[in-house]
Design an enzyme around this catalytic site. Structure first.
Site, short mmCIF file in Angstrom:
data_model
loop_
_atom_site.label_atom_id
_atom_site.label_comp_id
_atom_site.label_asym_id
_atom_site.label_seq_id
_atom_site.Cartn_x
_atom_site.Cartn_y
_atom_site.Cartn_z
CE1 TYR A 16 52.96 -7.60 -22.22
CE2 TYR A 16 52.27 -4.85 -23.45
CZ TYR A 16 53.05 -6.07 -23.76
OH TYR A 16 53.95 -5.99 -24.27
CG HIS A 42 54.14 -7.65 -14.69
ND1 HIS A 42 54.52 -7.88 -13.57
CD2 HIS A 42 55.28 -7.31 -15.64
CE1 HIS A 42 55.12 -7.32 -13.76
NE2 HIS A 42 55.87 -7.21 -14.91
CG PHE A 93 56.10 -1.01 -22.21
CD1 PHE A 93 55.11 -2.90 -21.86
CD2 PHE A 93 55.65 -0.34 -22.84
CE1 PHE A 93 54.30 -2.37 -22.89
CE2 PHE A 93 55.23 -1.05 -24.04
CZ PHE A 93 54.72 -2.33 -24.13
CG ASN A 109 62.90 -4.89 -13.47
OD1 ASN A 109 63.72 -4.90 -12.92
ND2 ASN A 109 62.55 -5.77 -14.58
#
Length: 190
Positions: A18, A23, A67, A115
């Site tokens: 990632y 993000h 996460f 989120n």
């Protein structure tokens, strides 16, 4: 005189997979803040944390390593353990509601479907913290948002990241100065 405590949080997803994702821009910016200092993160299974103490200001630099959607647990833990009020927390995150490169510092507000922010609001029990919103753009089809934020920046975007990070660092520096000035005024009046 009491010490001002601030918490700067870059949110993203852990792991090499990632690193260059949209993000993870919060991690990129937070890491850039520490690049010029001799301070390094102490890491455990839940988060990476660094700390600086200078001129009566203690700043904690936090990267939750669970996460994105579970970021609130680490934020709440560090804030509570160190007596940091939500108004002295700055969350650095990607923002799909802004075109790529738009930056905005904002106090309070909703999570707008993010989120990571949703979880932070839930775990802190308030939305009164500050956010540095880094525009990453969004796809035209809503169902593509999860894949989009987990995709890497395009080459033409990637080349603009260093300059945008510099602007972000200036906004963070200004926020720290405002917090410090407000704290000093409050302390002087007591």
């Amino acid at each position: 005189m009491a010490n001002l405590k601030l918490l700067l949080v870059g949110i993203g997803n852990p792991g090499q997979k990632y690193v260059h994702n949209r993000h993870n821009i919060g991690f990129v910016i937070l890491d850039s803040l520490l690049d010029s200092s001799s301070v390094s993160y102490q890491t455990n299974s839940k988060y990476s944390l660094a700390r600086t103490d200078e001129d009566g200001v203690t700043i904690f630099y936090l990267k939750p390593l669970e996460f994105m959607n579970l970021s609130g647990k680490s934020v709440a833990e560090i804030a509570k353990k160190n007596g940091i009020s939500p108004e002295n927390i700055l969350i650095i995150h990607d923002e799909i509601d802004f075109e790529f490169g738009k930056l905005k510092l904002k106090g309070g507000g909703g999570h707008a479907g993010h989120n990571g922010l949703r979880n932070i609001v839930e775990k802190l029990g308030t939305n009164t913290f500050f956010r540095l919103r880094f525009g990453v753009g969004k796809p035209s089809i809503t169902s593509e948002v999860p894949d989009y934020v987990l995709s890497n920046f395009l080459p033409n975007e990637k080349e603009k990241i260093p300059e945008l990070v510099k602007v972000s660092l200036q906004k963070i520096s200004d926020w720290i100065r405002e917090r410090k000035n407000g704290f000093q005024k409050l302390s002087d009046n007591q």
